[in-house]
Enzyme design. Sequence first.
Site, PDB file in Angstrom:
ATOM      1  N   ARG A   1      37.940  33.504  42.192  1.00 40.15           N
ATOM      2  CA  ARG A   1      36.604  33.915  41.755  1.00 40.15           C
ATOM      3  C   ARG A   1      35.739  32.686  41.493  1.00 40.15           C
ATOM      4  O   ARG A   1      34.552  32.670  41.833  1.00 40.15           O
ATOM      5  CB  ARG A   1      36.697  34.803  40.506  1.00 40.15           C
ATOM      6  CG  ARG A   1      37.339  36.153  40.781  1.00 40.15           C
ATOM      7  CD  ARG A   1      37.368  37.032  39.551  1.00 40.15           C
ATOM      8  NE  ARG A   1      36.046  37.480  39.168  1.00 40.15           N
ATOM      9  CZ  ARG A   1      35.773  38.122  38.025  1.00 40.15           C
ATOM     10  NH1 ARG A   1      36.731  38.340  37.139  1.00 40.15           N
ATOM     11  NH2 ARG A   1      34.547  38.500  37.755  1.00 40.15           N
TER      12      ARG A   1
ATOM     13  N   CYS B   1      33.811  33.256  31.200  1.00 38.10           N
ATOM     14  CA  CYS B   1      34.670  33.958  32.151  1.00 38.10           C
ATOM     15  C   CYS B   1      33.781  34.935  32.905  1.00 38.10           C
ATOM     16  O   CYS B   1      32.646  34.606  33.228  1.00 38.10           O
ATOM     17  CB  CYS B   1      35.829  34.651  31.427  1.00 38.10           C
ATOM     18  SG  CYS B   1      35.313  35.841  30.167  1.00 38.10           S
TER      19      CYS B   1
END
Length: 290
Positions: free
Chosen positions: A180, A238
Amino acid sequence: MQTLMDVATLKDRLDGADTTGPGTVLLDVRWALGDPHGREQYRAGHLPGAVFVDLASELAGPADPSRGRHPLPPLEQFQASVRSWGVRSGDVLVAYDDSGNLAAARLWWMLRNAGFPEVYLLDGGLAAWRGAGFDLESGERQAEPGDVVLSGGAMPVIDAGQAASWAGQGLLLDARAGERYRGEFEPVDPRAGHIPGAVSAPTTGNVGAEGRFLPPAALRDRFTGLGVRADVPTAVYCGSGVTAAHEIAALEIAGFPAALYPGSFSEWSNKPSNPVATGDAPYAEGAAAD
């Protein structure tokens, strides 16, 4: 402050509970991205006396593109939730989950931020409790309402504006999975990649094979290898501010303070003018506003 409690210490504490002393409240935060069945899993088996905490409704407000997928709820709302779990002033709180504390750390951070003085993560979570051969309980526990009074602002945070320039004054860590960060895969947010200047530091590197946090020295080696220093301000993000709390707990175990960017990449990537970098370097080619 201590960050962790091991299962043997917790079992001894529960077995030797003094009804006149501080209570021990166990909080089960069974949650994972894309898995809506946390409550059912809790009902099937949890630590004796544990109360279920619903991350989506009690540890976050409604999703908002300008604040992220899991924005922090108002203090008054959070205090009402904590009271509904039976928490009273002076209690000792122990949070756990069944995913290496990736979800429970969100509650740990929020309680710390709200000024609660004694809150721990159960090291290894449910798996460690099971592995020690200790009993589980099924069904759902309804607690007598507590009376705790919470405050706020006890933990450092940054906003999107600070995140944009953080790498110029400190170290910004991205706690998501490496694919990611690199922009190879993005399951939920509108753009793939990372905040320019951020360093990849997946939370999976904080724990060993059994889901327990690595020893302090090993965590310190890990983070110093990523550029963390006592004299360098560190911040963490995050996807939506959940697993970044796990990184902050690991940093604390290693002896480093760190700030949280609550909106994280879900907030950042929703603003088209914010640049997004791809690749495995902090400032890779492809850093550009969409």
